[in-house]
Design a protein around this motif. Structure first.
Motif: not given
Length: 448
Positions: A197, A226, A228-229, A232
Motif C-alpha cells: 500500500h 483493481t 477505483q482503487d 486512488n
C-alpha cells in the motif's frame, strides 16, 4: 475483453436512437440515464460520471443535434467525442530527452506488474524507435525482484544494471544513469520497489530517486482489475511525485474498465500504454479515440492495421495476393496465413476491432478456441503435398488416414475441406473473377 459490459450496455442504449429522424429532450434524458447507470456499473468514478453526463446533455439538446439531418447519429457522435476527451483526447507519447539518456522511472504498488512492464516498455521502445535501452534493478526489497529483471533482460537481449540488494536504491539509480551515459544507451528504465500500500517510507525513497536522477518520465503502473482503487493510487502517487503518465496492466482481463475512464479526469495524468496480455510484446500505446470507437462498437481499424504491419511479412503478403488473384491458394498458404494472423494476438480480440463486428449474429459470444485452431493445423499437416495443393483428390480413404494422423475425426476433416472450398469461392467473389454472373456482395461470407 476490456470494457465488454460497458460496450454491450452503451451499444444497446444507442440502438434505440440511432435511426431516429427526430430526437426529443425526453429521448436524450432517457439515453443519458442509461449511460449514467452503465458507467457507474463499469466502476467509473461518480464525479467523473456526473460531469460527463452534464456535458452530453448540454450538447445533445443543443442546435448541432436537434437541427441536424440525422439527430440519432449526431447524439452518438457527441458521446464518442466526449468519451475520447474523458480518456485524454489524443495519444500521449513517451517524452524523449534531447540529451540522452532519457530517464524513465516506473513506480507503483506491489503486484501491479511493474517489473514485467519495465521489460515490455523497453522492448516496445527498442522496436518502434530503434533505441538502445538499459534496465536498472532498484527494487532491493522484494525477494527475486532483481533476478526477475535480469531474466527479462536475458530474454530480450538487453543489459540490466544491478548492484545487489545491499546498496541503496537511490545510489543504484544514480549509477545506472552514469553507466547508460558511459555505454551510450539512449534510455534508462528504472524499476523501483513497490509496497502493498502507499506509505511515507516508499514515497520518500521515490522522491529521493527522482531528485537524484531527474527523470524525463515518471510512469505509474496500475492494475486495471483493481477498479477505483487504481484511481486512488494514481492520485496518491501524483500528489507526491508529479506523474507524467500511467501504464494500465491487465486491461484485457477487465470487463468493466472504469479505472481507464476515470484516471485522466481525476489526476490529469494521461494513460500512455495498456497491457493486453502476458507476452513481452503485449503492450499497446493508448489511443483514446480508438478506445472510444471500440467501446461504441465502431471497431478499431487503425490498431488492426498497425498489428498487421508489425507481424505480417510484406513480401509474403504480396505473394499471397497474387495467389488469391490466380486462384492458386493452397492449404500450405492457408497454414501460413493462419500463423501470421495468430501472431497479431487473440483472434476474438482481432475480430472485435473490425467495424460492425458487434452486429454480426453470434459474434458477441464468439470465443475462438486455440485448441480448435491446433486441430486445423494438425489436419493440414497430416495431408500429403499433393492433397494440400489439390484437396479435390481427398477421397474417403484419404480422409480416414488424415483423421487418424491428426488425432481428429472424419467429420472435422470434412468440415475443414468445406470451409476451405467456401473460402476459395469467397476469394473469387472478392477478386471480381465471377464470370457471366451478377457480382455478389463480397461481405455475404458463408460463415456469417
Amino acid at each position: 475483453m476490456a470494457f465488454e459490459n460497458l460496450a454491450d450496455r452503451l451499444q444497446e442504449t444507442f440502438k434505440k436512437i440511432r435511426g431516429k429522424g427526430k430526437v426529443s429532450e425526453a429521448d436524450v434524458k432517457q439515453m443519458t440515464r442509461e449511460v449514467r447507470l452503465a458507467l457507474l456499473e463499469a466502476d467509473v468514478n461518480f464525479k467523473v460520471v456526473k460531469d460527463f453526463i452534464n456535458r452530453i446533455k448540454e450538447r445533445a439538446v443543443g442546435q448541432e443535434v436537434l437541427k441536424s439531418l440525422t439527430p440519432g447519429q449526431q447524439v452518438i457522435k457527441v458521446v464518442q467525442e466526449e468519451l475520447t476527451t474523458l480518456m485524454g483526447g489524443e495519444q500521449s507519447k513517451l517524452h524523449m530527452s534531447n540529451k540522452p539518456p532519457t530517464v524513465v522511472m516506473l513506480v507503483g504498488l506491489q503486484g501491479a506488474g511493474k517489473t514485467t512492464t519495465t521489460g515490455k516498455l523497453a522492448n516496445y521502445i527498442r522496436k518502434q524507435q530503434n533505441k538502445k535501452p538499459l534496465l536498472a534493478a532498484c527494487d532491493i526489497y522484494r525477494p527475486a525482484a532483481i533476478k526477475q529483471l535480469q531474466t527479462l533482460g536475458s530474454q530480450l537481449d538487453m543489459p540490466v544494471f544491478a548492484m545487489g540488494d545491499k546498496e541503496s536504491p537511490v545510489e543504484i539509480a544514480k549509477q545506472a544513469v552514469a553507466k547508460a551515459k558511459e555505454d551510450h544507451n539512449d534510455i534508462v528504465f528504472i524499476d523501483t520497489a513497490g509496497r502493498l500500500h502507499v506509505d511515507d517510507a516508499l514515497m520518500e525513497e521515490l522522491e529521493n530517486i527522482k531528485e537524484a536522477t531527474q527523470p524525463d518520465e515518471i510512469i505509474l503502473v496500475v492494475d486495471a482489475m483493481t477498479g477505483q482503487d487504481a484511481v486512488n493510487v494514481a492520485e496518491s502517487f501524483n500528489e507526491r511525485l508529479g506523474l507524467t503518465g500511467v501504464v494500465m496492466t491487465k486491461l484485457d482481463g477487465d470487463t468493466r474498465g472504469g479505472a481507464a475512464l476515470s484516471v485522466k479526469a481525476v489526476t490529469g495524468t494521461p494513460i500512455k500504454f495498456v497491457g493486453m496480455g502476458e507476452k513481452l510484446d503485449a503492450l499497446e500505446p493508448f489511443h483514446p479515440e480508438r478506445m472510444a470507437s471500440r467501446i461504441l462498437g465502431m471497431g478499431d481499424v487503425l490498431t488492426l492495421i498497425e498489428k498487421a504491419q508489425a507481424t505480417v511479412d510484406e513480401e509474403k503478403a504480396k505473394e499471397m495476393e497474387k495467389k488469391m488473384r490466380t486462384m492458386s491458394f493452397t492449404f500450405d498458404d492457408f497454414l501460413e496465413q493462419l500463423s501470421q494472423v495468430r501472431n497479431m494476438g487473440p483472434l476474438d480480440e482481432i475480430l472485435g476491432m473490425m467495424p460492425g463486428a458487434n452486429k454480426i449474429k453470434g459474434m458477441k459470444n464468439l470465443k475462438i478456441d486455440d485448441k480448435q485452431i491446433g486441430h486445423i493445423e494438425a489436419i493440414i499437416r497430416s495431408m500429403t503435398p499433393a492433397e494440400k495443393t489439390d484437396p479435390d483428390i481427398i477421397n474417403a480413404s484419404r480422409k480416414k488416414r488424415i483423421a487418424n494422423g491428426s488425432g481428429t475425426s472424419i467429420q472435422e476433416v470434412n468440415r475443414l475441406l468445406k470451409q476451405f472450398k467456401d473460402m476459395k469461392k469467397m476469394m473469387k467473389q472478392m477478386m471480381g473473377m465471377t464470370k457471366g454472373k451478377k457480382k455478389k456482395n463480397p461481405f455475404n461470407l458463408p460463415f456469417m
